[in-house]
Write a protein that holds these residues in place. Structure first.
Motif, PDB file in Angstrom:
ATOM      1  N   TYR A 104     -23.153   7.096   5.540  1.00 38.82           N
ATOM      2  CA  TYR A 104     -22.853   5.986   6.440  1.00 38.82           C
ATOM      3  C   TYR A 104     -22.188   4.813   5.729  1.00 38.82           C
ATOM      4  N   GLU A 105     -22.172   4.813   4.421  1.00 39.07           N
ATOM      5  CA  GLU A 105     -21.355   3.848   3.690  1.00 39.07           C
ATOM      6  C   GLU A 105     -20.010   4.460   3.331  1.00 39.07           C
ATOM      7  N   ASN A 106     -20.010   5.744   3.025  1.00 43.21           N
ATOM      8  CA  ASN A 106     -18.759   6.393   2.630  1.00 43.21           C
ATOM      9  C   ASN A 106     -17.713   6.365   3.747  1.00 43.21           C
ATOM     10  N   ILE A 107     -18.150   6.555   4.987  1.00 44.02           N
ATOM     11  CA  ILE A 107     -17.198   6.586   6.104  1.00 44.02           C
ATOM     12  C   ILE A 107     -16.429   5.264   6.219  1.00 44.02           C
TER      13      ILE A 107
ATOM     14  N   GLU B  13     -11.578   1.881   5.209  1.00 38.26           N
ATOM     15  CA  GLU B  13     -11.014   0.629   4.676  1.00 38.26           C
ATOM     16  C   GLU B  13     -10.114   0.866   3.471  1.00 38.26           C
ATOM     17  N   GLY B  14      -9.973   2.124   3.048  1.00 38.05           N
ATOM     18  CA  GLY B  14      -9.138   2.428   1.892  1.00 38.05           C
ATOM     19  C   GLY B  14      -9.767   2.074   0.564  1.00 38.05           C
TER      20      GLY B  14
ATOM     21  N   ARG C  67      -9.464   9.559   2.886  1.00 42.32           N
ATOM     22  CA  ARG C  67      -8.906   8.456   3.678  1.00 42.32           C
ATOM     23  C   ARG C  67      -7.733   9.011   4.481  1.00 42.32           C
ATOM     24  N   ALA C  68      -7.443   8.387   5.596  1.00 35.50           N
ATOM     25  CA  ALA C  68      -6.443   8.926   6.523  1.00 35.50           C
ATOM     26  C   ALA C  68      -5.054   8.996   5.911  1.00 35.50           C
ATOM     27  N   ASP C  69      -4.744   8.073   4.980  1.00 37.18           N
ATOM     28  CA  ASP C  69      -3.398   8.015   4.424  1.00 37.18           C
ATOM     29  C   ASP C  69      -3.301   8.608   3.021  1.00 37.18           C
ATOM     30  N   LEU C  70      -4.239   9.462   2.645  1.00 27.80           N
ATOM     31  CA  LEU C  70      -4.099  10.150   1.364  1.00 27.80           C
ATOM     32  C   LEU C  70      -2.833  11.005   1.425  1.00 27.80           C
ATOM     33  N   PRO C  71      -1.907  10.841   0.480  1.00 27.04           N
ATOM     34  CA  PRO C  71      -0.642  11.584   0.552  1.00 27.04           C
ATOM     35  C   PRO C  71      -0.850  13.093   0.616  1.00 27.04           C
ATOM     36  N   ASP C  72       0.017  13.747   1.361  1.00 26.14           N
ATOM     37  CA  ASP C  72      -0.095  15.195   1.550  1.00 26.14           C
ATOM     38  C   ASP C  72      -0.041  15.955   0.234  1.00 26.14           C
ATOM     39  N   ASP C  73       0.804  15.508  -0.698  1.00 28.11           N
ATOM     40  CA  ASP C  73       0.952  16.259  -1.944  1.00 28.11           C
ATOM     41  C   ASP C  73      -0.305  16.177  -2.803  1.00 28.11           C
ATOM     42  N   ILE C  74      -1.023  15.059  -2.710  1.00 30.74           N
ATOM     43  CA  ILE C  74      -2.272  14.937  -3.471  1.00 30.74           C
ATOM     44  C   ILE C  74      -3.338  15.842  -2.866  1.00 30.74           C
ATOM     45  N   ALA C  75      -3.463  15.830  -1.529  1.00 33.04           N
ATOM     46  CA  ALA C  75      -4.433  16.714  -0.877  1.00 33.04           C
ATOM     47  C   ALA C  75      -4.110  18.173  -1.176  1.00 33.04           C
ATOM     48  N   TYR C  76      -2.835  18.524  -1.141  1.00 37.23           N
ATOM     49  CA  TYR C  76      -2.397  19.893  -1.444  1.00 37.23           C
ATOM     50  C   TYR C  76      -2.809  20.279  -2.854  1.00 37.23           C
ATOM     51  N   ARG C  77      -2.567  19.381  -3.801  1.00 42.20           N
ATOM     52  CA  ARG C  77      -2.890  19.703  -5.189  1.00 42.20           C
ATOM     53  C   ARG C  77      -4.398  19.826  -5.402  1.00 42.20           C
TER      54      ARG C  77
ATOM     55  N   LYS D  99       0.837  -1.206   0.000  1.00 43.45           N
ATOM     56  CA  LYS D  99       0.000   0.000   0.000  1.00 43.45           C
ATOM     57  C   LYS D  99       0.868   1.250   0.000  1.00 43.45           C
ATOM     58  N   ILE D 100       1.996   1.197   0.789  1.00 43.08           N
ATOM     59  CA  ILE D 100       2.882   2.366   0.856  1.00 43.08           C
ATOM     60  C   ILE D 100       3.509   2.621  -0.507  1.00 43.08           C
ATOM     61  N   THR D 101       3.948   1.526  -1.183  1.00 40.87           N
ATOM     62  CA  THR D 101       4.527   1.697  -2.517  1.00 40.87           C
ATOM     63  C   THR D 101       3.514   2.295  -3.469  1.00 40.87           C
ATOM     64  N   SER D 102       2.273   1.837  -3.391  1.00 41.74           N
ATOM     65  CA  SER D 102       1.212   2.377  -4.247  1.00 41.74           C
ATOM     66  C   SER D 102       1.009   3.851  -3.989  1.00 41.74           C
ATOM     67  N   MET D 103       1.071   4.251  -2.718  1.00 39.76           N
ATOM     68  CA  MET D 103       0.893   5.664  -2.385  1.00 39.76           C
ATOM     69  C   MET D 103       2.016   6.508  -2.964  1.00 39.76           C
ATOM     70  N   VAL D 104       3.265   5.995  -2.837  1.00 39.00           N
ATOM     71  CA  VAL D 104       4.399   6.741  -3.367  1.00 39.00           C
ATOM     72  C   VAL D 104       4.299   6.876  -4.874  1.00 39.00           C
ATOM     73  N   LEU D 105       3.942   5.767  -5.537  1.00 41.35           N
ATOM     74  CA  LEU D 105       3.803   5.815  -6.987  1.00 41.35           C
ATOM     75  C   LEU D 105       2.696   6.768  -7.412  1.00 41.35           C
ATOM     76  N   ALA D 106       1.604   6.775  -6.645  1.00 41.73           N
ATOM     77  CA  ALA D 106       0.505   7.693  -6.968  1.00 41.73           C
ATOM     78  C   ALA D 106       0.973   9.133  -6.887  1.00 41.73           C
ATOM     79  N   SER D 107       1.761   9.438  -5.846  1.00 40.64           N
ATOM     80  CA  SER D 107       2.271  10.796  -5.700  1.00 40.64           C
ATOM     81  C   SER D 107       3.207  11.148  -6.844  1.00 40.64           C
ATOM     82  N   MET D 108       4.079  10.188  -7.239  1.00 37.44           N
ATOM     83  CA  MET D 108       5.011  10.426  -8.337  1.00 37.44           C
ATOM     84  C   MET D 108       4.264  10.659  -9.644  1.00 37.44           C
TER      85      MET D 108
END
Length: 323
Positions: free
Chosen positions: A73-76, A81-82, A260-270, A3-12
């Motif tokens: 109540y489904e979205n939460i 769960e990612g 989601r809690a682990d959405l990368p900071d750079d994606i949220a910023y953008r 999951k971490i690798t996927s997040m990094v790749l998504a940011s890249m």
């Protein structure tokens, strides 16, 4: 792939996509971001579709993909769960999740505040119902199963000494768009909804014989605020719906686009930067989205710590939040 690798790749991919777009004439790497809305015919899918259209047009490297769900109540849990990147959540379910009411405290974060949602009932203009007490014992459509609307009404009615499932013949819809037809053909006496530009209210107001709105009185608003202070006084301006010649005072809350809690900071910023740069375009597409601004996000959040760190970084840069 972890999951971490996927997040990094998504940011890249996101950053590479921005660079390619600026060069022009070259293929753009795209990052798809899932967005949970609600059942067809309600306010969340309307907002989500317009939000995605404006954002996708402004930044082709981001592809926000709206997806119908059962609502807040489904979205939460899908976000937790990612299984979603972003999700639209009404104010009351968000409040419960952030406070850990009847559930663990959620780690989800706020991307942006959507719009204020003062709640009220709508009935046929030729009906005998004039106030909330008149609806006691009547069949009332309180909204779609899994959405935040029935939760808001439950808080409001509780403060008035009324039980939603005992004092009314409560109807919970499979699809939000089913409500107006039920009132128009007599299966329901009233429909509960919230906000300006809400599709169910628009349908009722444009129908024959037209619509009448029923909101809490000033005395009832004071009682509700005393019991549930997280509900805020709000006004629906005159002319928000066909035939509505006077403003309507009520109370409600702000809905949010949560991440989601682990959405990368750079994606949220953008995402928040793109939104802030295109607030006027979103406002032109959808009147209630005129409230979807960076500034409103800070003021509407129950606590600044609940706002995504990538969003807060941008809010500080533009002077909305303190350094």
């Amino acid at each position: 792939m972890t999951k971490i690798t996927s997040m990094v790749l998504a940011s890249m991919l996101l950053l590479a996509g921005g660079a390619a777009a600026q060069e022009g004439g070259k293929a753009i790497s795209q990052t798809t971001i899932s967005l949970g809305t609600a059942t067809p015919g309600g306010g969340f899918p309307l907002f989500g579709d317009n939000f995605a259209a404006v954002m996708n047009s402004a930044d082709p490297a981001l592809v926000i993909a709206p997806r119908n769900t059962k609502g807040s109540y489904e979205n939460i849990p899908l976000l937790e769960e990612g299984k979603l990147d972003l999700g639209l959540v009404a104010g009351e379910p968000a409040y419960e999740a952030f406070k850990g009411i009847k559930r663990p405290v959620t780690p989800l974060k706020i991307l942006v505040a959507m719009y204020s949602s003062p709640g009220m009932f709508v009935v046929r203009a030729d009906s005998p119902y004039k106030k909330i007490q008149d609806l006691v014992g009547q069949p009332v459509a309180f909204g779609a199963k899994g959405s935040g609307l029935p939760v808001m009404s439950r808080f409001i009615l509780d403060a008035l000494g009324l039980k939603q499932d005992e004092d009314f013949k409560a109807i919970y819809l499979d699809h939000a768009g089913d409500g107006p037809a039920m009132v128009l053909d007599g299966r329901a006496a009233a429909l509960w909804g919230a906000g300006s530009g809400w599709p169910g209210f628009t349908t009722m107001a444009k129908s024959q014989p037209g619509a009448r709105f029923i909101a809490p009185t000033a005395e009832e608003i004071a009682r509700i605020r005393a019991r549930h202070p997280f509900l805020k006084p709000m006004t629906i301006p005159a002319g928000s719906y066909p035939g509505q010649t006077a403003p309507i005072d009520s109370l409600g809350s702000w809905g949010f686009v949560l991440t989601r809690a682990d959405l990368p900071d750079d994606i949220a910023y953008r995402l928040i930067r793109t939104l802030h740069e295109n607030e006027a375009a979103l406002c032109r597409k959808l009147s209630q989205a005129c409230e979807t601004t960076a500034a409103n996000t800070l003021s509407a959040a129950p606590d600044p710590s609940l706002i995504h760190p990538g969003v807060m970084k941008y809010l500080r840069e533009i002077g909305v939040a303190k350094p």
